[in-house]
Write a protein that holds these residues in place. Sequence first.
Motif, PDB file in Angstrom:
ATOM      1  N   SER A 176      38.897  39.759  13.105  1.00 26.88           N
ATOM      2  CA  SER A 176      39.158  40.790  14.097  1.00 26.88           C
ATOM      3  C   SER A 176      38.500  39.795  15.394  1.00 26.88           C
ATOM      4  N   THR A 177      39.447  39.727  16.277  1.00 32.00           N
ATOM      5  CA  THR A 177      38.986  38.736  18.122  1.00 32.00           C
ATOM      6  C   THR A 177      38.284  40.940  18.663  1.00 32.00           C
ATOM      7  N   GLN A 178      37.213  39.966  19.097  1.00 32.20           N
ATOM      8  CA  GLN A 178      36.534  40.876  20.347  1.00 32.20           C
ATOM      9  C   GLN A 178      35.929  40.478  21.660  1.00 32.20           C
ATOM     10  N   GLY A 179      35.543  40.890  22.545  1.00 33.21           N
ATOM     11  CA  GLY A 179      34.728  40.202  23.064  1.00 33.21           C
ATOM     12  C   GLY A 179      35.340  39.656  24.525  1.00 33.21           C
ATOM     13  N   TYR A 180      36.069  40.502  24.534  1.00 33.96           N
ATOM     14  CA  TYR A 180      37.925  39.424  25.382  1.00 33.96           C
ATOM     15  C   TYR A 180      36.911  39.025  26.843  1.00 33.96           C
ATOM     16  N   HIS A 181      37.328  38.312  27.697  1.00 34.45           N
ATOM     17  CA  HIS A 181      37.853  38.074  29.318  1.00 34.45           C
ATOM     18  C   HIS A 181      38.134  36.987  29.465  1.00 34.45           C
ATOM     19  N   LEU A 182      39.489  37.874  30.209  1.00 36.01           N
ATOM     20  CA  LEU A 182      41.439  37.069  30.358  1.00 36.01           C
ATOM     21  C   LEU A 182      41.306  36.819  31.334  1.00 36.01           C
ATOM     22  N   THR A 183      41.290  35.921  32.329  1.00 34.94           N
ATOM     23  CA  THR A 183      42.224  35.906  33.718  1.00 34.94           C
ATOM     24  C   THR A 183      43.185  34.764  33.744  1.00 34.94           C
ATOM     25  N   PHE A 184      44.122  35.349  34.346  1.00 34.15           N
ATOM     26  CA  PHE A 184      45.923  35.005  34.504  1.00 34.15           C
ATOM     27  C   PHE A 184      45.612  34.947  36.057  1.00 34.15           C
ATOM     28  N   ASN A 185      46.470  34.113  36.433  1.00 27.22           N
ATOM     29  CA  ASN A 185      46.517  33.398  38.141  1.00 27.22           C
ATOM     30  C   ASN A 185      48.212  33.068  37.805  1.00 27.22           C
ATOM     31  N   ILE A 186      48.944  34.434  38.919  1.00 23.77           N
ATOM     32  CA  ILE A 186      50.185  33.987  39.143  1.00 23.77           C
ATOM     33  C   ILE A 186      50.143  33.899  40.539  1.00 23.77           C
ATOM     34  N   GLU A 187      51.250  32.832  40.819  1.00 18.97           N
ATOM     35  CA  GLU A 187      52.058  32.369  42.137  1.00 18.97           C
ATOM     36  C   GLU A 187      52.673  33.665  42.339  1.00 18.97           C
ATOM     37  N   THR A 188      52.698  34.244  44.113  1.00 15.98           N
ATOM     38  CA  THR A 188      53.029  34.936  44.505  1.00 15.98           C
ATOM     39  C   THR A 188      53.831  34.402  45.890  1.00 15.98           C
ATOM     40  N   THR A 189      55.050  35.198  45.797  1.00 15.07           N
ATOM     41  CA  THR A 189      56.189  34.002  46.999  1.00 15.07           C
ATOM     42  C   THR A 189      55.967  35.173  48.173  1.00 15.07           C
ATOM     43  N   ILE A 190      56.195  37.031  48.376  1.00 14.24           N
ATOM     44  CA  ILE A 190      56.276  37.647  48.686  1.00 14.24           C
ATOM     45  C   ILE A 190      55.091  38.970  49.127  1.00 14.24           C
ATOM     46  N   PRO A 191      54.169  38.578  48.742  1.00 15.90           N
ATOM     47  CA  PRO A 191      53.810  38.005  50.221  1.00 15.90           C
ATOM     48  C   PRO A 191      53.038  36.232  49.751  1.00 15.90           C
ATOM     49  N   LYS A 192      52.840  35.199  50.331  1.00 19.63           N
ATOM     50  CA  LYS A 192      52.591  34.193  49.804  1.00 19.63           C
ATOM     51  C   LYS A 192      51.001  33.865  49.531  1.00 19.63           C
ATOM     52  N   GLY A 193      50.964  33.837  48.248  1.00 22.79           N
ATOM     53  CA  GLY A 193      49.566  33.887  47.749  1.00 22.79           C
ATOM     54  C   GLY A 193      49.076  33.842  45.967  1.00 22.79           C
ATOM     55  N   MET A 194      48.496  34.364  45.868  1.00 26.65           N
ATOM     56  CA  MET A 194      48.024  34.100  44.456  1.00 26.65           C
ATOM     57  C   MET A 194      47.829  35.315  43.727  1.00 26.65           C
ATOM     58  N   LEU A 195      47.916  36.191  42.561  1.00 27.82           N
ATOM     59  CA  LEU A 195      48.123  37.348  42.062  1.00 27.82           C
ATOM     60  C   LEU A 195      47.101  36.863  40.247  1.00 27.82           C
ATOM     61  N   ILE A 196      45.753  37.934  40.623  1.00 25.83           N
ATOM     62  CA  ILE A 196      44.808  37.131  39.901  1.00 25.83           C
ATOM     63  C   ILE A 196      44.129  37.645  39.246  1.00 25.83           C
ATOM     64  N   ILE A 197      44.616  38.744  37.620  1.00 29.09           N
ATOM     65  CA  ILE A 197      44.608  39.409  37.039  1.00 29.09           C
ATOM     66  C   ILE A 197      43.095  39.026  36.057  1.00 29.09           C
ATOM     67  N   ASN A 198      42.153  40.050  36.056  1.00 26.30           N
ATOM     68  CA  ASN A 198      41.040  39.742  35.433  1.00 26.30           C
ATOM     69  C   ASN A 198      41.137  40.833  34.490  1.00 26.30           C
ATOM     70  N   LEU A 199      40.585  40.820  32.795  1.00 29.31           N
ATOM     71  CA  LEU A 199      40.091  41.623  31.699  1.00 29.31           C
ATOM     72  C   LEU A 199      39.036  41.143  31.357  1.00 29.31           C
ATOM     73  N   VAL A 200      38.046  42.549  31.844  1.00 32.98           N
ATOM     74  CA  VAL A 200      36.151  41.947  31.082  1.00 32.98           C
ATOM     75  C   VAL A 200      36.165  43.367  29.710  1.00 32.98           C
ATOM     76  N   GLU A 201      36.685  43.278  28.235  1.00 33.56           N
ATOM     77  CA  GLU A 201      35.781  44.062  27.575  1.00 33.56           C
ATOM     78  C   GLU A 201      34.385  44.277  27.490  1.00 33.56           C
ATOM     79  N   GLY A 202      33.766  45.249  27.307  1.00 33.43           N
ATOM     80  CA  GLY A 202      32.653  45.886  27.343  1.00 33.43           C
ATOM     81  C   GLY A 202      32.021  47.082  27.111  1.00 33.43           C
ATOM     82  N   LEU A 203      30.875  48.056  27.417  1.00 32.81           N
ATOM     83  CA  LEU A 203      30.517  48.779  27.869  1.00 32.81           C
ATOM     84  C   LEU A 203      30.598  49.495  29.157  1.00 32.81           C
ATOM     85  N   ILE A 204      31.897  50.884  29.495  1.00 30.63           N
ATOM     86  CA  ILE A 204      31.531  51.844  30.605  1.00 30.63           C
ATOM     87  C   ILE A 204      31.214  52.879  30.382  1.00 30.63           C
TER      88      ILE A 204
END
Length: 259
Positions: A176-204
């Motif tokens: 099993s895999t655990q303790g995920y900490h994932l970040t994705f950056n995707i360029e945006t065109t409208i509006p011009k810039g960046m989409l950042i998606i960050n997923l962090v596993e933990g206790l909430i």
Amino acid sequence: MSILSKAPLIEAIVEIRWGIHKFEPTESVEISFPSEDIDFFPGQFHSIAKKQGFSFVENINPETPPLPHLVKYRFRREQNMWPCYQIGVGVFTVNQINEGYDWKPFKEAILLGLKMLNEGHPLGLKKLPFIYIEMRYQDCFLFTEGETSSQFLQDKMNIIFTFSDNFLKSSNLGKSTQGYHLTFNIETTIPKGMLIINLVEGLINGHPGFVMNTIVRSDKKSEIVFETDSLEVWLKNAHTIQKHVFNTLINPTYTKSFK
């Protein structure tokens, strides 16, 4: 995003940063601010906020000296009331938690905040040395009993992340895999810039799950006109991306559980 009775939203935030960057190839990046930021901004903004009914003020990080982009003051209509506005040297934010959130009133709160910033900063919006504006949504997703992080990502967020069979064949490794900490950056065109998606596993609140930050951040090269009308268009386009992410990244069947 539409109102969901069991929405996973923790907080929605719009943040504006400004400052003067100095780049030297052989030295670290330096950032400076107009003298008005330290000498007059907090007092002048306080006066404007009070006129708009945001008279409850909290001193954040009182033991810390004014630092770049560190929030120092929070303004509310009443204690624990949302939305709230926050300011510091080179930073302004609008914050709204899940309770009471809907896009239309949140947008109205942002536009009021921009008006307050324009009147509350000695330089006004147009003369601020703009760095970026970003719209950030923070959501939490709890695992069901016995659910693993890998199962959650694959079944409920349409994200498949696996190691090769050869890698997992080692008798020294678990399966099993655990303790995920994932970040994705995707360029945006409208509006011009960046989409950042960050997923962090933990206790909430004691329960395992993921906290997801979805950020739409402007590109300085896009040369946004730093005034209310232009920023209102940016907000609309950024929110369109936020809706797209929520509606497509999350499995529709799982989304129904929030209604």
